[in-house]
Design an enzyme around this catalytic site. Sequence first.
Site, mmCIF file in Angstrom:
data_model
loop_
_atom_site.group_PDB
_atom_site.id
_atom_site.type_symbol
_atom_site.label_atom_id
_atom_site.label_comp_id
_atom_site.label_asym_id
_atom_site.label_seq_id
_atom_site.Cartn_x
_atom_site.Cartn_y
_atom_site.Cartn_z
ATOM 1 N N ASP A 1 14.836 63.276 56.043
ATOM 2 C CA ASP A 1 16.286 63.043 56.074
ATOM 3 C C ASP A 1 16.907 62.919 57.459
ATOM 4 O OD1 ASP A 1 18.708 62.578 54.767
ATOM 5 O OD2 ASP A 1 19.266 64.685 54.758
ATOM 6 N N HIS B 1 14.559 67.987 48.091
ATOM 7 C CA HIS B 1 15.080 68.068 49.458
ATOM 8 C C HIS B 1 16.265 69.013 49.454
ATOM 9 C CE1 HIS B 1 16.376 67.220 53.444
ATOM 10 N NE2 HIS B 1 17.501 66.653 53.051
ATOM 11 N N ASP C 1 18.865 70.943 51.638
ATOM 12 C CA ASP C 1 19.521 71.113 52.934
ATOM 13 C C ASP C 1 19.864 72.573 53.181
ATOM 14 O OD1 ASP C 1 19.837 68.378 53.966
ATOM 15 O OD2 ASP C 1 21.057 68.064 52.176
ATOM 16 N N HIS D 1 19.193 69.622 60.235
ATOM 17 C CA HIS D 1 19.709 68.284 60.562
ATOM 18 C C HIS D 1 21.136 68.043 60.081
ATOM 19 C CE1 HIS D 1 17.596 67.807 56.656
ATOM 20 N NE2 HIS D 1 18.598 67.009 56.364
#
Length: 964
Positions: free
Chosen positions: A165, A41, A43, A419
């Site tokens: 997430d 994951h 970001d 996000h």
Amino acid sequence: AISRWYFTSMIFLQLNEIILVESCHAIKPGMLNVHLVPHTHDDVGWLKTVDQYFYGARNDIQHAGVQYILDSVVDQLLKNPDRRFIYVETAFFYRWWKRQSGDMQDTVKQLVDEGRLEFVNGGWCMSDEATTHYSAVVDQMTIGLRFLNDTFGPCGRPRVAWHIDPFGHAREHASVFAQMGYDGFFFGRLDYQDRSRRKASREQEMVWRASESLVPPVADLFTGILPNGYNPPEGFCWDQLCDDPPIRDDPDLEDYNVEDVVSKFLTVAQEQAKVYKTNHIIMTMGSDFQYENANLWYKNLDKLIRYVNQKQVNGSNIHVLYSTPSCYLQELHRANLSCPYFPMRIDDFFPYADAAHDFWTGYFTSRPALKRYERISNSYLQVICNQMEVLGGPTSRNGSFGVGNSDTMKKAMAVAQHHDAVSGTEKQHVADDYARRLANGWTQCQVLVSNTLAALSGSSAPRVYCEHLNISVCPLTESSSKFSVNVYNPLARPVGWSVRLPVNGTAYAVTDSSGNVVPVSQATVVVRRDRGYAVNELLFQVRAPPMGYSTYSVSLLQKGPPPASPFPRAPKDIQNKVRFLKVTFDPETGLLSSLSNLETQQTVRLSQNFYWYNASDGNNKDSKQMSGAYIFRPNSSTTFIISKTAKIETVQNSVVQEVRQWFSPWVSQVVRLYADSRVLELEWTVGPVPIGDNMGKEVITRFDTSINSSGIFYTDSNGREVLQRRKDYRPTWTLTQTEPVAGNYYPINSRAYIKDEKDQLTVVTDRSQGGGSIQDGSLEIMLHRRLLHDDVRGVGEPLNEASDLYPEGLVVRGRLLLSLNPPAVAANTHRPLAQEVVLQPLITFTEGLLPPNTRPEVRDGRPLKPSFLTALPPAVHLLTVSQWDPDLVLLRLEHQYEARDSKEHSQPVTVNLQVSPLPSTFILLTGMNLSANQWKHEMTRLDWKVDSGKGHSPGCELTLPFST
């Protein structure tokens, strides 16, 4: 024909035939099949900037380097054809891909073709779902999916949406994913009470009916809740960032642990299977920025699979395999053809709480200035970059004002949807970086626009862009005695606006309009500081045709004396001369007291004021949770009023009536009613929020009305469909309410309203904000947050914004637009109004009056204004006009009314595209899916059978099909 609430997109493309290779590993019927999904994951900005994350810089903040992850994963996939990996964030993959050799690119293409490397989600980023507008979400998905489509063909097209997430999940996102052709949607976060209930009833996988207007199954989407958020099961993390012991499989060593690891894994798998319905379960083997040394993960996963599966000869019914979300989904679908049927979900997943007093509802408002900048940047992208690039053709990109492009803005806006971007949950230096990227995009687009307008108007006069008109700053209009104003309308219908320009004269002549001059408010003088020196504002009405422009020439007539000083107290009421609205004030307090719609003869009591909640510092008796960037945690339900009265100035002329209110040195507002408007404008200014009392503050405005709302209010979902909200209630599970304020806050992306049988009060916002209806007949909206503590969700710093210009704390200015209508027709006002706020007019300026050969043709004393679009029906919104390739244009139309909205406008609409709506000629129109990466007629999605409502279908056995 555009059915209710449908998107339609047209594009010219060519399709290359490709044979899809079956890439999923074989499963074992009758066993529990455990699908291991290796993933990372990554970001797109959070604790570090996008650049820092990609290159692995600033590891003193967080150890993370995406380029090394992709290097390492590809190397390890090549060593064992059984291995699988999924990748999500195209923004990072695109960067990495452009730096690879041709041989490496060919190798990666082969991995993709064989299904060993699978893309999921595939947007430029994994977007936030609460604070993003659907138009920006569609754009960022399109950018990422187009790159994958162009690079890898059909094998690179993701079939699964993957939002592991984001902090709560919007129904409109699911609807968008369905219309993009996705077969399924997986996420990791949902309310702790909802998860507990779903685990007990084995309803962690469902079919989400994501639209009440689209005919099923158009917006139906299989949705799965991942078992461990997006982390591996406890004890099975083998990344260099983890502390779990590796599998030690040499029996001659004292620390041999294969039996212990296998036994623990079998127990974990059995326990997980108890809360899911089929003999297939998924395990996410990875986490934040993992696989930088992929050998650690794969070496241990290879062993885990081998040793667990060896137990089958001793009677174990558990089978482990490398898998991907699409392979897992394929097996669930095969099971669903007979049994079990999955439950249906029709609401959304807001608000999200991970503990009793920990509601993630603060980020609905966090960083309100960045949220506004993102929203107007979206307008800039749609209007300045996309539409102007189409209208100007090649000249727009390379004209007399230089080389311009839209790519910089498109990518900056796409990154801003992340996000931890527009959500406001990033570190301050990262927020600054997002804003810088948007600013660079503006600069590139302004060159593009200057080139286009020069070509369209025939004038090569330099174009001036004034980006701070909201605080009365524009050097050209402040200093020039003669200037021209060009107003471009991006909407598919003629629209009028009121223009306010900072000036220093007291009388002006405006062609084709009548202008009035009013003094700049003292609040504006304080906010702008030394960035402008105008003492007055010139107000006049402008109109522009659909997707067209109007030009107005302004000439100074008189420098002095100044206009009459504002009247120093509140009027009894203000109302339009054309009798649309009437607003009354309490003469003793200077506050609003009622709002009337004179056309419909409606009147409601309406009082409004500003308040703040005391943000928890962690010493609350019920919980140690603090308010922070993510979490809204007031110390109590008590609000502190900023002032019970307002100091008043009143300005009235033929264009506008204004009541300027001062509540304190850090809170002011202008109540504004334009002559021909059906909405009331409230321009609020909040900040710097004082913290000298060592109290963090959550600042709200609240509307208290006579409307009998019965604990119900309504909010939009990402700017599209509207959902009903009820106080202390969730539609699909029984709520134990632990936070009476924060637990009743919802995201408001563009509008919210309360209503009863007779009246509906709608509030349209100019950015994403949080809000709720805590008392009947009341609607509150959070405007600003300044906090002194971190909420311990990872960002590691308090939300305490300041800047070079405002070192004592950030000042934020915004607008709320109010309308009052009968509920049956209210959507006729608030839907087009919300679109007008999102897609604002483009205003540019030139020094001096236009030369005669560039003035619009005049007929009967009125200029004929150029238009590039035949007006579309009122129900149809022109969502996208964008250059795709040199000769190709992407056009998206949408029906903007819900089925229940309007008797007049909710019906299907036919649009005749044989009459070209654009200046170029359409040779071919081809239907695509919403993301324009698949032919519409070839888009097939998995069809799902759903639960009868009794928990399972007759004859469908739910007993676990295995034992160990």
